[in-house]
Motif scaffolding. Structure first.
Motif, short mmCIF file in Angstrom:
data_model
loop_
_atom_site.label_atom_id
_atom_site.label_comp_id
_atom_site.label_asym_id
_atom_site.label_seq_id
_atom_site.Cartn_x
_atom_site.Cartn_y
_atom_site.Cartn_z
N LYS A 19 30.48 -0.74 43.01
CA LYS A 19 31.91 -0.60 43.32
C LYS A 19 32.33 0.86 43.34
CE LYS A 19 33.06 -5.15 41.66
NZ LYS A 19 33.63 -5.95 40.59
N VAL A 20 31.79 1.65 42.43
CA VAL A 20 32.11 3.08 42.41
C VAL A 20 31.55 3.77 43.65
CG1 VAL A 20 31.65 5.25 41.19
CG2 VAL A 20 32.36 3.24 39.91
N MET A 21 30.32 3.42 44.04
CA MET A 21 29.73 4.01 45.24
C MET A 21 30.53 3.65 46.49
SD MET A 21 25.58 4.00 44.76
CE MET A 21 25.41 2.24 44.79
N LEU A 22 31.00 2.41 46.57
CA LEU A 22 31.82 2.00 47.71
C LEU A 22 33.15 2.74 47.73
CD1 LEU A 22 31.13 -1.83 47.89
CD2 LEU A 22 30.61 -0.12 49.64
N LEU A 23 33.73 2.93 46.56
CA LEU A 23 34.98 3.69 46.48
C LEU A 23 34.77 5.12 46.98
CD1 LEU A 23 37.96 3.92 45.48
CD2 LEU A 23 36.99 4.73 43.32
N PHE A 24 33.67 5.74 46.56
CA PHE A 24 33.37 7.09 47.04
C PHE A 24 33.07 7.12 48.53
CE2 PHE A 24 32.62 8.34 42.54
CZ PHE A 24 33.47 9.43 42.54
N ALA A 25 32.46 6.06 49.07
CA ALA A 25 32.20 5.99 50.50
C ALA A 25 33.51 5.97 51.29
CB ALA A 25 31.36 4.76 50.84
N TRP A 26 34.47 5.17 50.84
CA TRP A 26 35.77 5.11 51.51
C TRP A 26 36.53 6.42 51.36
CZ3 TRP A 26 38.07 1.35 54.55
CH2 TRP A 26 37.36 0.17 54.70
N LEU A 27 36.56 6.96 50.15
CA LEU A 27 37.27 8.23 49.93
C LEU A 27 36.60 9.38 50.67
CD1 LEU A 27 38.17 8.01 46.13
CD2 LEU A 27 39.73 7.82 48.09
N GLY A 28 35.29 9.43 50.62
CA GLY A 28 34.56 10.49 51.33
C GLY A 28 34.77 10.42 52.82
N SER A 29 34.83 9.22 53.36
CA SER A 29 35.08 9.07 54.79
C SER A 29 36.47 9.55 55.16
CB SER A 29 34.93 7.60 55.19
OG SER A 29 33.64 7.15 54.92
N ALA A 30 37.44 9.21 54.33
CA ALA A 30 38.82 9.64 54.61
C ALA A 30 38.93 11.16 54.52
CB ALA A 30 39.78 8.97 53.64
N ILE A 31 38.32 11.74 53.50
CA ILE A 31 38.39 13.20 53.33
C ILE A 31 37.67 13.91 54.47
CG2 ILE A 31 37.58 15.10 51.86
CD1 ILE A 31 38.15 13.21 49.45
N ALA A 32 36.52 13.40 54.86
CA ALA A 32 35.76 14.03 55.95
C ALA A 32 36.47 13.89 57.30
CB ALA A 32 34.36 13.43 56.03
N SER A 33 37.34 12.90 57.44
CA SER A 33 38.05 12.67 58.70
C SER A 33 39.37 13.43 58.80
CB SER A 33 38.33 11.18 58.87
OG SER A 33 37.12 10.46 58.86
N VAL A 34 39.85 13.97 57.71
CA VAL A 34 41.14 14.68 57.71
C VAL A 34 41.16 15.87 58.67
CG1 VAL A 34 42.67 16.10 56.27
CG2 VAL A 34 41.93 13.86 55.48
N PRO A 35 40.11 16.66 58.82
CA PRO A 35 40.18 17.77 59.78
C PRO A 35 40.51 17.33 61.20
CG PRO A 35 38.31 18.09 58.35
CD PRO A 35 38.87 16.73 58.04
N GLN A 36 40.21 16.11 61.56
CA GLN A 36 40.55 15.61 62.89
C GLN A 36 42.06 15.56 63.11
OE1 GLN A 36 38.42 14.90 65.39
NE2 GLN A 36 36.79 15.61 64.08
N VAL A 37 42.81 15.35 62.05
CA VAL A 37 44.26 15.26 62.16
C VAL A 37 44.87 16.62 62.43
CG1 VAL A 37 46.38 14.66 60.91
CG2 VAL A 37 44.34 13.24 60.66
N GLY A 38 44.33 17.66 61.82
CA GLY A 38 44.92 18.98 61.95
C GLY A 38 44.50 19.75 63.18
N THR A 39 43.35 19.44 63.76
CA THR A 39 42.84 20.27 64.85
C THR A 39 42.95 19.63 66.22
OG1 THR A 39 40.62 19.38 64.56
CG2 THR A 39 41.17 21.39 63.35
N THR A 40 43.25 18.36 66.29
CA THR A 40 43.27 17.68 67.57
C THR A 40 44.66 17.76 68.19
OG1 THR A 40 41.61 16.17 66.75
CG2 THR A 40 42.78 15.51 68.72
N SER A 41 44.72 18.07 69.43
CA SER A 41 45.99 17.98 70.15
C SER A 41 45.72 17.44 71.54
CB SER A 41 46.66 19.35 70.24
OG SER A 41 45.96 20.16 71.15
N ARG A 42 46.77 17.12 72.25
CA ARG A 42 46.64 16.51 73.56
C ARG A 42 45.90 17.43 74.53
NH1 ARG A 42 52.13 15.58 75.34
NH2 ARG A 42 52.00 17.68 76.13
#
Length: 137
Positions: A108-131
């Motif tokens: 359960k801890v490893m799955l929690l880290f998988a979800w959190l790690g995925s969200a953290i690793a995906s955050v740069p997409q929000v700041g750098t992407t534009s139309r």
């Protein structure tokens, strides 16, 4: 065709796993989370790629672009991280086969880290992407 096969296959696995919640094992838990990650890829990434290949234009606006780019990266990261957690769980099952009590909490801890790690690793997409610089490789 790949979209239909992925959707039917992953939805059938998800429904089967959801119906047998009472017999939940660690392996079933991992498969359920991997299925959710694959459904994100199927229902977000595939239509996004198909639409981009057909139109080669982004008409949905900057906010939609940022959100979809986040989920595009998130689905791939989540699938990869859950496969890593499955591998680590199997490694620990071989290394310490008699530690049943720690295995459930550890998974359960490893799955929690998988979800959190995925969200953290995906955050740069929000700041750098534009139309204007929407690019697929």
């Amino acid at each position: 065709m790949l979209f239909v096969v992925a959707a039917c296959g992953n939805l059938s696995v998800f429904i089967a796993m959801f119906r047998t919640r009472r017999r939940r094992s660690r392996v079933n838990l991992f498969i359920m989370h991997l299925c959710v990650a694959d459904l994100i890829v199927t229902f977000v990434v595939m239509p996004l790629e198909i639409t981009w290949q057909l139109t080669v234009a982004w008409l949905a606006g900057d906010t939609a672009c940022r959100v979809l780019m986040f989920f595009r990266a998130f689905g791939f990261y989540l699938s990869s991280f859950i496969l890593v957690t499955i591998s680590l769980d199997r490694y620990f099952a071989i290394l310490r086969p008699m530690s049943f009590y720690d295995a459930s909490r550890r998974s359960k801890v490893m799955l929690l880290f998988a979800w959190l790690g995925s969200a953290i690793a995906s955050v740069p997409q929000v700041g750098t992407t534009s139309r204007n610089n929407y690019v697929f490789y």
